[in-house]
Scaffold this active site. Structure first.
Site, short mmCIF file in Angstrom:
data_model
loop_
_atom_site.label_atom_id
_atom_site.label_comp_id
_atom_site.label_asym_id
_atom_site.label_seq_id
_atom_site.Cartn_x
_atom_site.Cartn_y
_atom_site.Cartn_z
N ASN A 69 0.84 -1.20 0.00
CA ASN A 69 0.00 0.00 0.00
C ASN A 69 0.87 1.25 0.00
O ASN A 69 1.96 1.26 0.56
CB ASN A 69 -0.95 -0.01 1.20
N CYS A 131 7.92 8.69 8.75
CA CYS A 131 7.58 9.85 7.94
C CYS A 131 8.84 10.54 7.43
O CYS A 131 9.86 10.58 8.12
CB CYS A 131 6.76 10.84 8.77
#
Length: 306
Positions: A69, A131
């Site tokens: 994903n 991140c």
């Protein structure tokens, strides 16, 4: 009767099963399927300060024993979550909630944690350090010990709540990064996040995912996750670990705990079977009985001690 309760940095859960961030939204969809109060907790969708539309489509690609994903942290932003989702969660689930916190700078991580300080049901902050750091050329915060330590310092100073750093497996030495987080005050660790991968469409000869690469999850990653939980348990000074990566059954959960996890997150299995967590919880007492334990916390780290 087997006692399934576990404790994470002073927070008691009725059992160790936690739907993983990114596979459970903010709980609303699954509340239509079963009573969420059977869960130990759940980790809500990764949330940034500002709303994000996510990556372009297609974002999903199937793989043998797993899926890729590249959703891109699509979320409504922290203010909207506090205003709209937190009150709904309180109606659907009455246990402690884990907030998955994301950020693109140290300041954003700290601000998000401060914003959650008054959300009483949020008992643990799961800080996603996979991140990209916008001030360091896009290199992920979790890719080296110094960056991971810097995030830990920033969020530790911003909140009184327990802070668990969610570690990336896409590194050379995950144990070194885990130690850096613990030295800067992490109350616990969560691992692993997804493994970087890709698929190519033979017809178009182009990557299947618009973003080219995505995160691999599902049963294919379970042995990797298990090995990393083992290594971090040995290296990280006894802080609680939430094990995550390919857990699909009560037996997998027990194996993850024997490697060193105090609790277990279930991710991709929720997307394949919305009853996955419910089934795992229902099967845990039988697995514990076969293993000869009266309290499931006895399993944590058991494989390290013979």
């Amino acid at each position: 009767m087997v006692d399934l309760s576990v404790t994470l940095a002073g927070v008691t859960l009725k059992n160790p099963i936690i739907p993983a961030s990114g596979t459970f939204g903010y709980g609303r969809e699954f509340a239509e399927v079963y009573d969420l109060d059977i869960l130990g907790s759940f980790s809500w969708k990764g949330t940034t300060r500002d709303p994000r539309p996510g990556n372009p489509q297609p974002r999903i690609a199937e793989s043998a024993a797993g899926m890729l994903n590249a959703v891109g942290l699509q979320n409504p932003g922290m203010e909207a979550v506090l205003r709209e989702e937190v009150p709904r969660i309180a109606e659907l689930f009455h246990g402690p909630v884990i907030a998955n916190v994301c950020g693109f700078s140290l300041e954003e991580y700290a601000e998000n944690c401060r914003m959650l300080e008054e959300a009483e049901q949020v008992r643990i902050l799961e800080v996603n350090i996979s991140c990209p750091n916008v001030h360091a050329g896009g290199k992920n915060f979790g890719s080296d010990p110094r960056s991971a330590a810097a995030v830990t310092r920033a969020v530790r100073a911003a909140t009184r709540k327990p802070v668990f750093l969610k570690l990336s497996p896409n590194v050379t030495d995950v144990a070194e990064i885990a130690r850096a987080c613990v030295e800067e005050g992490a109350d616990g660790l969560c691992l692993i996040n997804t493994l970087l991968g890709m698929r190519i469409d033979l017809r178009t000869r182009r990557p299947v995912i618009a973003n080219r690469t995505g995160g691999l999850s599902g049963p294919a990653v379970f042995p990797v996750a298990l090995r990393m939980v083992w290594d971090v348990y040995e290296a990280a000074g006894g802080v609680p670990i939430i094990g995550c990566g390919g857990v699909s059954s009560a037996e997998d959960a027990a194996e993850m705990m024997l490697a060193g996890a105090s609790a277990v997150e279930v991710g991709a299995a929720n997307l394949r079977d919305p009853y996955a967590c419910k089934t795992i919880i229902e099967n845990l007492p039988g697995v514990c009985a076969r293993l000869g334990v009266d309290h499931i916390s006895e399993l944590t780290g058991g494989a390290h001690h013979g």
